[in-house]
Scaffold this motif. Sequence first.
Motif, PDB file in Angstrom:
ATOM      1  N   ASP A  31      45.047 -44.835  38.258  1.00 53.14           N
ATOM      2  CA  ASP A  31      43.597 -44.739  38.429  1.00 53.14           C
ATOM      3  C   ASP A  31      42.886 -44.396  37.125  1.00 53.14           C
ATOM      4  OD1 ASP A  31      44.677 -42.212  38.221  1.00 53.14           O
ATOM      5  OD2 ASP A  31      43.349 -41.303  39.700  1.00 53.14           O
ATOM      6  N   ALA A  32      43.489 -44.722  35.987  1.00 51.70           N
ATOM      7  CA  ALA A  32      42.918 -44.338  34.693  1.00 51.70           C
ATOM      8  C   ALA A  32      41.533 -44.943  34.501  1.00 51.70           C
ATOM      9  CB  ALA A  32      43.831 -44.779  33.562  1.00 51.70           C
ATOM     10  N   GLN A  33      40.623 -44.128  34.026  1.00 51.84           N
ATOM     11  CA  GLN A  33      39.276 -44.599  33.713  1.00 51.84           C
ATOM     12  C   GLN A  33      38.747 -43.835  32.511  1.00 51.84           C
ATOM     13  OE1 GLN A  33      36.264 -43.466  36.634  1.00 51.84           O
ATOM     14  NE2 GLN A  33      37.705 -42.004  37.535  1.00 51.84           N
ATOM     15  N   VAL A  34      37.910 -44.489  31.743  1.00 50.00           N
ATOM     16  CA  VAL A  34      37.317 -43.844  30.576  1.00 50.00           C
ATOM     17  C   VAL A  34      36.286 -42.829  31.050  1.00 50.00           C
ATOM     18  CG1 VAL A  34      35.967 -44.184  28.484  1.00 50.00           C
ATOM     19  CG2 VAL A  34      37.682 -45.877  29.139  1.00 50.00           C
ATOM     20  N   VAL A  35      36.487 -41.576  30.649  1.00 50.08           N
ATOM     21  CA  VAL A  35      35.548 -40.533  31.063  1.00 50.08           C
ATOM     22  C   VAL A  35      34.709 -40.035  29.890  1.00 50.08           C
ATOM     23  CG1 VAL A  35      36.880 -39.813  33.075  1.00 50.08           C
ATOM     24  CG2 VAL A  35      37.363 -38.781  30.843  1.00 50.08           C
ATOM     25  N   LEU A  42      34.523 -45.568  17.802  1.00 48.94           N
ATOM     26  CA  LEU A  42      34.353 -46.974  18.194  1.00 48.94           C
ATOM     27  C   LEU A  42      33.948 -47.822  16.996  1.00 48.94           C
ATOM     28  CD1 LEU A  42      32.426 -46.934  21.604  1.00 48.94           C
ATOM     29  CD2 LEU A  42      34.689 -47.906  21.206  1.00 48.94           C
ATOM     30  N   ARG A  43      32.999 -47.295  16.223  1.00 48.44           N
ATOM     31  CA  ARG A  43      32.494 -48.056  15.076  1.00 48.44           C
ATOM     32  C   ARG A  43      33.568 -48.283  14.026  1.00 48.44           C
ATOM     33  NH1 ARG A  43      27.907 -44.820  16.248  1.00 48.44           N
ATOM     34  NH2 ARG A  43      28.493 -43.273  14.676  1.00 48.44           N
ATOM     35  N   LEU A  44      34.525 -47.366  13.918  1.00 45.95           N
ATOM     36  CA  LEU A  44      35.602 -47.550  12.952  1.00 45.95           C
ATOM     37  C   LEU A  44      36.406 -48.806  13.250  1.00 45.95           C
ATOM     38  CD1 LEU A  44      36.980 -43.896  12.674  1.00 45.95           C
ATOM     39  CD2 LEU A  44      35.530 -45.087  11.021  1.00 45.95           C
ATOM     40  N   LEU A  45      36.479 -49.162  14.528  1.00 47.88           N
ATOM     41  CA  LEU A  45      37.232 -50.346  14.944  1.00 47.88           C
ATOM     42  C   LEU A  45      36.349 -51.578  15.061  1.00 47.88           C
ATOM     43  CD1 LEU A  45      39.489 -48.771  17.728  1.00 47.88           C
ATOM     44  CD2 LEU A  45      40.015 -49.097  15.308  1.00 47.88           C
ATOM     45  N   GLY A  46      35.054 -51.417  14.805  1.00 45.64           N
ATOM     46  CA  GLY A  46      34.136 -52.536  14.957  1.00 45.64           C
ATOM     47  C   GLY A  46      33.736 -52.793  16.388  1.00 45.64           C
ATOM     48  N   LEU A  47      33.872 -51.774  17.262  1.00 45.90           N
ATOM     49  CA  LEU A  47      33.511 -51.887  18.673  1.00 45.90           C
ATOM     50  C   LEU A  47      32.219 -51.130  18.933  1.00 45.90           C
ATOM     51  CD1 LEU A  47      37.060 -51.258  20.230  1.00 45.90           C
ATOM     52  CD2 LEU A  47      35.981 -53.462  19.725  1.00 45.90           C
ATOM     53  N   ASP A  48      31.624 -51.332  20.100  1.00 51.81           N
ATOM     54  CA  ASP A  48      30.399 -50.621  20.452  1.00 51.81           C
ATOM     55  C   ASP A  48      30.475 -50.139  21.894  1.00 51.81           C
ATOM     56  OD1 ASP A  48      29.946 -52.883  22.003  1.00 51.81           O
ATOM     57  OD2 ASP A  48      28.398 -53.704  20.690  1.00 51.81           O
ATOM     58  N   ALA A  49      29.423 -49.420  22.323  1.00 60.05           N
ATOM     59  CA  ALA A  49      29.409 -48.822  23.654  1.00 60.05           C
ATOM     60  C   ALA A  49      29.481 -49.868  24.753  1.00 60.05           C
ATOM     61  CB  ALA A  49      28.155 -47.959  23.819  1.00 60.05           C
ATOM     62  N   GLU A  50      28.889 -51.016  24.519  1.00 65.55           N
ATOM     63  CA  GLU A  50      28.942 -52.084  25.523  1.00 65.55           C
ATOM     64  C   GLU A  50      30.380 -52.543  25.748  1.00 65.55           C
ATOM     65  OE1 GLU A  50      27.239 -56.637  26.020  1.00 65.55           O
ATOM     66  OE2 GLU A  50      26.093 -55.175  24.850  1.00 65.55           O
ATOM     67  N   GLU A  51      31.141 -52.618  24.680  1.00 66.66           N
ATOM     68  CA  GLU A  51      32.541 -53.016  24.804  1.00 66.66           C
ATOM     69  C   GLU A  51      33.347 -51.936  25.518  1.00 66.66           C
ATOM     70  OE1 GLU A  51      35.342 -56.051  24.260  1.00 66.66           O
ATOM     71  OE2 GLU A  51      33.170 -56.001  23.981  1.00 66.66           O
ATOM     72  N   ALA A  52      33.024 -50.680  25.243  1.00 63.16           N
ATOM     73  CA  ALA A  52      33.736 -49.581  25.884  1.00 63.16           C
ATOM     74  C   ALA A  52      33.453 -49.497  27.376  1.00 63.16           C
ATOM     75  CB  ALA A  52      33.372 -48.258  25.213  1.00 63.16           C
ATOM     76  N   ALA A  53      32.328 -50.063  27.813  1.00 60.31           N
ATOM     77  CA  ALA A  53      31.960 -50.026  29.232  1.00 60.31           C
ATOM     78  C   ALA A  53      32.684 -51.101  30.049  1.00 60.31           C
ATOM     79  CB  ALA A  53      30.453 -50.197  29.379  1.00 60.31           C
ATOM     80  N   ARG A  54      33.338 -52.050  29.398  1.00 53.87           N
ATOM     81  CA  ARG A  54      34.067 -53.091  30.119  1.00 53.87           C
ATOM     82  C   ARG A  54      35.278 -52.492  30.832  1.00 53.87           C
ATOM     83  NH1 ARG A  54      36.014 -57.385  26.035  1.00 53.87           N
ATOM     84  NH2 ARG A  54      36.858 -58.280  27.975  1.00 53.87           N
ATOM     85  N   PRO A  55      35.604 -52.953  32.037  1.00 53.32           N
ATOM     86  CA  PRO A  55      36.803 -52.461  32.731  1.00 53.32           C
ATOM     87  C   PRO A  55      38.068 -52.662  31.912  1.00 53.32           C
ATOM     88  CG  PRO A  55      35.433 -53.756  34.220  1.00 53.32           C
ATOM     89  CD  PRO A  55      34.843 -53.919  32.860  1.00 53.32           C
ATOM     90  N   GLU A  56      38.081 -53.720  31.082  1.00 53.08           N
ATOM     91  CA  GLU A  56      39.266 -54.005  30.274  1.00 53.08           C
ATOM     92  C   GLU A  56      39.574 -52.883  29.278  1.00 53.08           C
ATOM     93  OE1 GLU A  56      37.641 -57.827  31.771  1.00 53.08           O
ATOM     94  OE2 GLU A  56      36.772 -56.065  30.780  1.00 53.08           O
ATOM     95  N   PHE A  57      38.538 -52.144  28.858  1.00 54.38           N
ATOM     96  CA  PHE A  57      38.728 -51.099  27.856  1.00 54.38           C
ATOM     97  C   PHE A  57      39.733 -50.061  28.353  1.00 54.38           C
ATOM     98  CE2 PHE A  57      37.665 -47.333  25.376  1.00 54.38           C
ATOM     99  CZ  PHE A  57      37.417 -47.834  24.115  1.00 54.38           C
ATOM    100  N   ALA A  58      39.554 -49.598  29.586  1.00 55.86           N
ATOM    101  CA  ALA A  58      40.469 -48.594  30.140  1.00 55.86           C
ATOM    102  C   ALA A  58      41.860 -49.177  30.342  1.00 55.86           C
ATOM    103  CB  ALA A  58      39.926 -48.054  31.456  1.00 55.86           C
ATOM    104  N   ARG A  59      41.943 -50.422  30.726  1.00 52.53           N
ATOM    105  CA  ARG A  59      43.255 -51.031  30.960  1.00 52.53           C
ATOM    106  C   ARG A  59      44.012 -51.220  29.650  1.00 52.53           C
ATOM    107  NH1 ARG A  59      40.386 -54.096  35.038  1.00 52.53           N
ATOM    108  NH2 ARG A  59      40.213 -55.920  33.661  1.00 52.53           N
ATOM    109  N   VAL A  60      43.289 -51.611  28.600  1.00 54.95           N
ATOM    110  CA  VAL A  60      43.934 -51.809  27.307  1.00 54.95           C
ATOM    111  C   VAL A  60      44.424 -50.492  26.728  1.00 54.95           C
ATOM    112  CG1 VAL A  60      43.486 -52.399  24.887  1.00 54.95           C
ATOM    113  CG2 VAL A  60      42.787 -53.971  26.709  1.00 54.95           C
TER     114      VAL A  60
END
Length: 488
Positions: A31-35, A42-60
Motif C-alpha cells: 500500500d505504499a504511497q508518497v506522503v 525533485l529539481r536535482l533530478l529534473g522532476l517537478d511536483a506534477e510528476e511526483a503526483a503521478r501514481p507511477e512515482f510511488a510505484r517506481v
Amino acid sequence: MASLEQLVFDNSYARLPPGFAARVAPVPFPDAQVVSVNPAALRLLGLDAEEAARPEFARVFGGATPLPGMEPLAMVYAGHQFGVYVPRLGDGRALLLGEVRAPDGGKWDLHLKGGGPTPFSRGGDGRAVLRSTVREYLAGEALHALGIPTTRALCILGSRTPVYREEVETGAMLVRLAPSHVRFGTFEYFHHTEQPGHVATLADHVIAAHFPHLAGQEGRHARFFAEVVERTAELVARWQAVGFAHGVMNTDNMSILGLTLDYGPYGFLDDFDPGFVCNHSDHQGRYAFDQQPRVALWNLACLGEALLTLITEDEARATLTLFQPTFARHFLARMREKLGLKEARDEDRSLLEDLFALMASSHVDYTRFFRALNRFDSSPGARNDALRDHFLPPEGFDGWAERYRARLEAEGSVDAERHASLDRVNPKYVLRNWVAQQAIARAQEGDFAEVDRVLALVSAPFDEHPGQEAYAASPPAWGRHLVVSCSS
C-alpha cells in the motif's frame, strides 16, 4: 522538466566486479504511497511536483515498478562500530536503485531505504520505520540549508504495514540521493578480507568518478587519501560550528566524499554542553559532541590502514597529521563568521573558548544565543540585555562582551552591516529533537502536514518565518530529555 520515463541511468557501481554488491529486487509495501516529497530534491533530478503526483512515482521509487535502466543492488561493506570491527555489514535495509544522470551533468545515487531484506540484513526484515524515516528526511535538508555536505532526501513513502522493533511501529520507505554511498567501511571490507585488487579497483572507481583531477596520476592514491582527510576535517568543523552531533560515527557511517551519511540518533545542541551525548545507546559517550573531531581522526586512521596496499605507512601517517590543522582552520573560520569577525587574530581562540565556558556554565541555548548575537550593540556602555539575560548571573557576560566590543572596534566593524551579514550565518531554526518528534507523532497519526511544515522551516533556517517562532524556542519540558537510539 523531465518525466520519470526520461531519467537516464549510468550505473557505474553495478559494473564493478562481482563481490562489490548483491543484486536484489526490492520488496515493495503493498500500500505504499508518497506522503511527503521534497521539491528541492525533485529539481536535482529534473522532476517537478506534477510528476511526483503521478501514481507511477510511488510505484517506481517504492520498488514495485522499476524503470528501465534501474539495477537494484545492495552494497557490501564492513566497519568499526563503537570501536569494534564488524567484518561484514552491507546494505541490510537499503538498495541502490541506480545512478541517475542529472540535468546539470552530475550524477545521483537513488537509494531506497526500507526496501526489504538483502543478503546483508543479518536476520533483519530490511524495513525502515516511520520514526527514523522522518528524522532522516528532515535532517538531510536541514544540514544542506546550513551549508553542510550531506545526503539529500527525495521523498517518504508511507504504509500501514506494521514493523516490529522494541514495539510495533509503522513501516515507511525513504528515497535519498547522494553522489556516492561508498564509505570508509567499503574499503575496510576488501582490505580485511585480503582482496587488495578490489581495494585498488574501488579506489580508482571513486577517483575517476569524484576526484577526476587525480585519475591516472602517479601517487594518486596518497593524494586521494589526503583529500578525504581534508574533506572529513572540514565536515566535522561545520558540524561543530552549528552544534550538530551525529551520534553514531562508526566507520561504516563515514562517507568517502565527506558527506553527512546515515542519520540515526543525531541531535542539535539545545543548552550548550560540550559533552552532549545524543545517542541513548552510547553508554560510554564515545560519540559525544566534543569527541567528534577525535573520532573522525580515529576513523580516518582505520581508512588509512585499509589503503596500505596502495600507499606506504609513512604516507598514511603523514597524511593523518593534516587533520588537526585543517579542522582547526575551518572551525575557527566558521566561528569567526558566527561572531561577525572579518579578520583572523591570535586572540580569537581564547575569545571563543572563554565564550564557550560561559555558555556551558549558564546552560545557554546554543542556537538562540548566536541568533541574538546578530543584534549586538557595540556602542560603548551598551548593556545588550537580550544577550545578558541568557547568562546566570547576567554580569558574567559583561566582561566577555567588552572584549568582543573592543575586538569589533579594532577591525572597524559597523553594526548595521554586521547585523545583516550575521542574519545569513546564524540560523533561527535548527532541527531540534522536540521539533522532529512533534512531526513524527503527527505523521504516526496519518497527518504529514507537520513534516512538510518543518521541512519548509529547516530548508530556509535563516529566514524569520513570521508566525512560526515557536519552532525556534528552547525545548519544552517534555522535549528536554528525549531518548533517541540506533534502533530504526
